[in-house]
Design a protein around this motif. Structure first.
Motif, PDB file in Angstrom:
ATOM      1  N   LEU A   8       3.044 -29.392 -17.389  1.00  0.00           N
ATOM      2  CA  LEU A   8       3.039 -27.940 -17.520  1.00  0.00           C
ATOM      3  C   LEU A   8       1.619 -27.399 -17.496  1.00  0.00           C
ATOM      4  O   LEU A   8       1.325 -26.406 -16.833  1.00  0.00           O
ATOM      5  CB  LEU A   8       3.751 -27.516 -18.805  1.00  0.00           C
ATOM      6  CG  LEU A   8       3.806 -26.006 -19.057  1.00  0.00           C
ATOM      7  CD1 LEU A   8       4.572 -25.294 -17.951  1.00  0.00           C
ATOM      8  CD2 LEU A   8       4.441 -25.715 -20.421  1.00  0.00           C
ATOM      9  N   HIS A   9       0.719 -28.077 -18.204  1.00  0.00           N
ATOM     10  CA  HIS A   9      -0.680 -27.647 -18.208  1.00  0.00           C
ATOM     11  C   HIS A   9      -1.278 -27.715 -16.804  1.00  0.00           C
ATOM     12  O   HIS A   9      -1.996 -26.806 -16.372  1.00  0.00           O
ATOM     13  CB  HIS A   9      -1.504 -28.532 -19.159  1.00  0.00           C
ATOM     14  CG  HIS A   9      -1.067 -28.468 -20.584  1.00  0.00           C
ATOM     15  ND1 HIS A   9      -0.009 -29.194 -21.060  1.00  0.00           N
ATOM     16  CD2 HIS A   9      -1.533 -27.748 -21.639  1.00  0.00           C
ATOM     17  CE1 HIS A   9       0.168 -28.945 -22.345  1.00  0.00           C
ATOM     18  NE2 HIS A   9      -0.748 -28.069 -22.720  1.00  0.00           N
ATOM     19  N   GLU A  10      -0.959 -28.808 -16.102  1.00  0.00           N
ATOM     20  CA  GLU A  10      -1.486 -28.967 -14.745  1.00  0.00           C
ATOM     21  C   GLU A  10      -0.897 -27.924 -13.803  1.00  0.00           C
ATOM     22  O   GLU A  10      -1.605 -27.360 -12.967  1.00  0.00           O
ATOM     23  CB  GLU A  10      -1.169 -30.372 -14.230  1.00  0.00           C
ATOM     24  CG  GLU A  10      -1.836 -30.689 -12.894  1.00  0.00           C
ATOM     25  CD  GLU A  10      -1.612 -32.119 -12.453  1.00  0.00           C
ATOM     26  OE1 GLU A  10      -1.958 -32.442 -11.288  1.00  0.00           O
ATOM     27  OE2 GLU A  10      -1.087 -32.923 -13.255  1.00  0.00           O
ATOM     28  N   ALA A  11       0.405 -27.639 -13.957  1.00  0.00           N
ATOM     29  CA  ALA A  11       1.054 -26.635 -13.115  1.00  0.00           C
ATOM     30  C   ALA A  11       0.425 -25.263 -13.329  1.00  0.00           C
ATOM     31  O   ALA A  11       0.186 -24.512 -12.378  1.00  0.00           O
ATOM     32  CB  ALA A  11       2.553 -26.586 -13.408  1.00  0.00           C
ATOM     33  N   VAL A  12       0.157 -24.924 -14.575  1.00  0.00           N
ATOM     34  CA  VAL A  12      -0.478 -23.637 -14.889  1.00  0.00           C
ATOM     35  C   VAL A  12      -1.868 -23.558 -14.258  1.00  0.00           C
ATOM     36  O   VAL A  12      -2.245 -22.536 -13.675  1.00  0.00           O
ATOM     37  CB  VAL A  12      -0.563 -23.438 -16.421  1.00  0.00           C
ATOM     38  CG1 VAL A  12      -1.483 -22.277 -16.762  1.00  0.00           C
ATOM     39  CG2 VAL A  12       0.827 -23.198 -16.993  1.00  0.00           C
ATOM     40  N   ALA A  13      -2.627 -24.648 -14.354  1.00  0.00           N
ATOM     41  CA  ALA A  13      -3.981 -24.661 -13.802  1.00  0.00           C
ATOM     42  C   ALA A  13      -3.964 -24.513 -12.279  1.00  0.00           C
ATOM     43  O   ALA A  13      -4.721 -23.719 -11.711  1.00  0.00           O
ATOM     44  CB  ALA A  13      -4.701 -25.943 -14.197  1.00  0.00           C
ATOM     45  N   VAL A  14      -3.086 -25.274 -11.609  1.00  0.00           N
ATOM     46  CA  VAL A  14      -3.000 -25.216 -10.145  1.00  0.00           C
ATOM     47  C   VAL A  14      -2.500 -23.851  -9.694  1.00  0.00           C
ATOM     48  O   VAL A  14      -3.035 -23.256  -8.747  1.00  0.00           O
ATOM     49  CB  VAL A  14      -2.069 -26.332  -9.610  1.00  0.00           C
ATOM     50  CG1 VAL A  14      -1.848 -26.170  -8.105  1.00  0.00           C
ATOM     51  CG2 VAL A  14      -2.664 -27.704  -9.906  1.00  0.00           C
ATOM     52  N   GLU A  52      -5.151 -21.194  -9.947  1.00  0.00           N
ATOM     53  CA  GLU A  52      -6.165 -21.321  -8.900  1.00  0.00           C
ATOM     54  C   GLU A  52      -5.646 -20.773  -7.576  1.00  0.00           C
ATOM     55  O   GLU A  52      -6.384 -20.111  -6.834  1.00  0.00           O
ATOM     56  CB  GLU A  52      -6.566 -22.783  -8.747  1.00  0.00           C
ATOM     57  CG  GLU A  52      -7.694 -23.005  -7.746  1.00  0.00           C
ATOM     58  CD  GLU A  52      -8.127 -24.459  -7.672  1.00  0.00           C
ATOM     59  OE1 GLU A  52      -9.018 -24.765  -6.844  1.00  0.00           O
ATOM     60  OE2 GLU A  52      -7.579 -25.293  -8.425  1.00  0.00           O
ATOM     61  N   ARG A  53      -4.374 -21.018  -7.267  1.00  0.00           N
ATOM     62  CA  ARG A  53      -3.792 -20.541  -6.019  1.00  0.00           C
ATOM     63  C   ARG A  53      -3.566 -19.027  -6.026  1.00  0.00           C
ATOM     64  O   ARG A  53      -3.720 -18.354  -5.011  1.00  0.00           O
ATOM     65  CB  ARG A  53      -2.455 -21.240  -5.764  1.00  0.00           C
ATOM     66  CG  ARG A  53      -2.548 -22.695  -5.394  1.00  0.00           C
ATOM     67  CD  ARG A  53      -1.148 -23.250  -5.140  1.00  0.00           C
ATOM     68  NE  ARG A  53      -1.177 -24.683  -4.883  1.00  0.00           N
ATOM     69  CZ  ARG A  53      -0.081 -25.422  -4.706  1.00  0.00           C
ATOM     70  NH1 ARG A  53       1.121 -24.841  -4.754  1.00  0.00           N
ATOM     71  NH2 ARG A  53      -0.174 -26.718  -4.478  1.00  0.00           N
ATOM     72  N   PRO A 105      -4.821 -16.240  -8.268  1.00  0.00           N
ATOM     73  CA  PRO A 105      -5.616 -15.641  -9.354  1.00  0.00           C
ATOM     74  C   PRO A 105      -5.203 -14.217  -9.686  1.00  0.00           C
ATOM     75  O   PRO A 105      -5.551 -13.693 -10.757  1.00  0.00           O
ATOM     76  CB  PRO A 105      -7.049 -15.700  -8.798  1.00  0.00           C
ATOM     77  CG  PRO A 105      -6.878 -15.760  -7.312  1.00  0.00           C
ATOM     78  CD  PRO A 105      -5.633 -16.540  -7.084  1.00  0.00           C
ATOM     79  N   GLU A 106      -4.460 -13.571  -8.782  1.00  0.00           N
ATOM     80  CA  GLU A 106      -4.031 -12.190  -9.035  1.00  0.00           C
ATOM     81  C   GLU A 106      -2.857 -12.123 -10.007  1.00  0.00           C
ATOM     82  O   GLU A 106      -2.500 -11.024 -10.484  1.00  0.00           O
ATOM     83  CB  GLU A 106      -3.627 -11.511  -7.717  1.00  0.00           C
ATOM     84  CG  GLU A 106      -2.320 -11.988  -7.090  1.00  0.00           C
ATOM     85  CD  GLU A 106      -2.456 -13.262  -6.247  1.00  0.00           C
ATOM     86  OE1 GLU A 106      -1.503 -13.576  -5.504  1.00  0.00           O
ATOM     87  OE2 GLU A 106      -3.519 -13.917  -6.329  1.00  0.00           O
ATOM     88  N   ILE A 107      -2.244 -13.267 -10.309  1.00  0.00           N
ATOM     89  CA  ILE A 107      -1.091 -13.291 -11.204  1.00  0.00           C
ATOM     90  C   ILE A 107      -1.534 -13.683 -12.613  1.00  0.00           C
ATOM     91  O   ILE A 107      -2.156 -14.718 -12.815  1.00  0.00           O
ATOM     92  CB  ILE A 107      -0.019 -14.282 -10.705  1.00  0.00           C
ATOM     93  CG1 ILE A 107       0.408 -13.941  -9.274  1.00  0.00           C
ATOM     94  CG2 ILE A 107       1.177 -14.266 -11.642  1.00  0.00           C
ATOM     95  CD1 ILE A 107       1.024 -12.578  -9.113  1.00  0.00           C
ATOM     96  N   SER A 108      -1.208 -12.831 -13.565  1.00  0.00           N
ATOM     97  CA  SER A 108      -1.530 -13.105 -14.964  1.00  0.00           C
ATOM     98  C   SER A 108      -0.412 -13.933 -15.591  1.00  0.00           C
ATOM     99  O   SER A 108       0.765 -13.557 -15.510  1.00  0.00           O
ATOM    100  CB  SER A 108      -1.693 -11.785 -15.723  1.00  0.00           C
ATOM    101  OG  SER A 108      -1.855 -12.019 -17.107  1.00  0.00           O
ATOM    102  N   LEU A 109      -0.751 -15.072 -16.201  1.00  0.00           N
ATOM    103  CA  LEU A 109       0.237 -15.954 -16.811  1.00  0.00           C
ATOM    104  C   LEU A 109       0.259 -15.771 -18.322  1.00  0.00           C
ATOM    105  O   LEU A 109      -0.789 -15.644 -18.961  1.00  0.00           O
ATOM    106  CB  LEU A 109      -0.075 -17.413 -16.492  1.00  0.00           C
ATOM    107  CG  LEU A 109      -0.016 -17.844 -15.025  1.00  0.00           C
ATOM    108  CD1 LEU A 109      -0.347 -19.321 -14.916  1.00  0.00           C
ATOM    109  CD2 LEU A 109       1.350 -17.571 -14.427  1.00  0.00           C
ATOM    110  N   SER A 110       1.463 -15.753 -18.884  1.00  0.00           N
ATOM    111  CA  SER A 110       1.625 -15.787 -20.336  1.00  0.00           C
ATOM    112  C   SER A 110       2.671 -16.841 -20.657  1.00  0.00           C
ATOM    113  O   SER A 110       3.641 -17.016 -19.911  1.00  0.00           O
ATOM    114  CB  SER A 110       2.043 -14.422 -20.885  1.00  0.00           C
ATOM    115  OG  SER A 110       3.272 -14.003 -20.327  1.00  0.00           O
ATOM    116  N   ILE A 111       2.480 -17.557 -21.759  1.00  0.00           N
ATOM    117  CA  ILE A 111       3.315 -18.721 -22.066  1.00  0.00           C
ATOM    118  C   ILE A 111       3.759 -18.668 -23.513  1.00  0.00           C
ATOM    119  O   ILE A 111       2.976 -18.371 -24.422  1.00  0.00           O
ATOM    120  CB  ILE A 111       2.534 -20.029 -21.807  1.00  0.00           C
ATOM    121  CG1 ILE A 111       2.026 -20.052 -20.363  1.00  0.00           C
ATOM    122  CG2 ILE A 111       3.412 -21.233 -22.067  1.00  0.00           C
ATOM    123  CD1 ILE A 111       1.117 -21.214 -20.057  1.00  0.00           C
TER     124      ILE A 111
END
Length: 296
Positions: free
Chosen positions: A106-112, A115-116, A118-124
């Motif tokens: 999950l951490h790796e998926a969030v990081a990748v 990076e792909r 950057p315009e999308i803000s993620l909240s978890i």
């Protein structure tokens, strides 16, 4: 070729009637007939073989119908996603995952993903299965990583990510920690430690007891770390699943496979999201997470 001509053709085929298709499309029968005829003239092939007041699709018509359905669905999806992005001041993707999940994917998926896109803000957020299901129904999250406890619903996208084996984490001070595998019967006299909030304790206990067949008493912890501290203190065992990379516990704890009828006990983990809210970014994140889990 006009988009409306594709819609009219699909309508005629699915209603099996020019009259009903015209009524459903809010145009006259003569107009829809002219549109189909114009479409055939532009393509230079017959799509519908007319015979008196009935018709049959030609092979070319069958192909055109199937591809038109796919294209129209893609266009509808494109319009919906464009409107959603345009109406949002900031594009967001809200992700929920199980509190007991301890893998690195999950951490790796969030990081990748970040990076792909950057315009999308993620909240978890994290939670129990029921908490995540509630958040999904309330549209507080867009996608959740959770175990399957219900039959798949047609209102949701249900993407199987991985089938995971179950383990019991035990203190090395417990004699059962020397075994290479364990059954639930052997663990019945040892308290089972579950990760759940106070509000969710009864629901989690009921599921593990009546659905999965765990016996004995139950203890509760608010987090995976807190649960493992109870294990280290030889207070009970912690049921845990190998979803992706599951880091080994500290040296005072042993992880032992759980079996039933001499076969490993497995669970299914999925990505869930509402079909009506599906968009490119949700699907991309689910696919990325699935690839990472499969790789491991």
């Amino acid at each position: 070729m006009l988009l409306n001509q594709m819609k009219y053709f699909v309508a005629v085929v699915e209603h099996n009637s020019f009259t009903e298709a015209a009524a459903a499309s809010f145009i006259s029968q003569s107009a829809i007939s002219q549109q189909i005829q114009s479409l055939e003239e532009e393509l230079g092939v017959e799509l519908l073989h007319r015979k008196h007041r009935s018709f049959q699709m030609t092979p070319a018509g069958e192909h055109f119908y199937r591809q038109s359905k796919l294209l129209l669905a893609d266009i509808t999806k494109l319009k919906r996603e464009t409107i959603q992005i345009g109406e949002s001041k900031e594009s967001q993707l809200k992700i929920g995952y199980l509190r007991v999940y301890g893998g690195l994917e999950l951490h790796e998926a969030v990081a990748v993903f970040s990076e792909r896109y950057p315009e999308i803000s993620l909240s978890i957020i994290n939670g129990t299965h029921e908490e995540l299901y509630h958040e999904l129904r309330q549209k507080s999250v867009d996608i959740v990583l959770s175990d399957q406890r219900r039959a798949f619903s047609e209102d949701y996208m249900n993407v199987e990510l991985v089938r995971s084996e179950m383990y019991a984490e035990l203190s090395i001070r417990n004699p059962l920690s020397r075994q290479t595998e364990l059954t639930l019967t052997e663990l019945k006299d040892i308290p089972c430690i579950l990760i759940a909030t106070k509000e969710q304790q009864a629901i989690e206990e009921d599921y593990y007891k009546h659905t999965l067949g765990f016996r004995g008493n139950f203890l509760f912890a608010e987090s995976l770390d807190e649960g493992r501290l109870l294990v280290a203190g030889n207070r009970g065992f912690l049921p845990i699943e190998s979803v992706g990379t599951l880091p080994q516990p500290v040296g005072t704890i042993r992880r032992i496979p759980l079996v039933k009828d001499q076969a490993a006990i497995t669970r299914k983990y999925c990505a869930f999201w509402q079909k009506k809210r599906s968009n490119y970014y949700i699907e991309e994140f689910a696919e990325l997470l699935k690839e990472l889990l499969i790789k491991e």
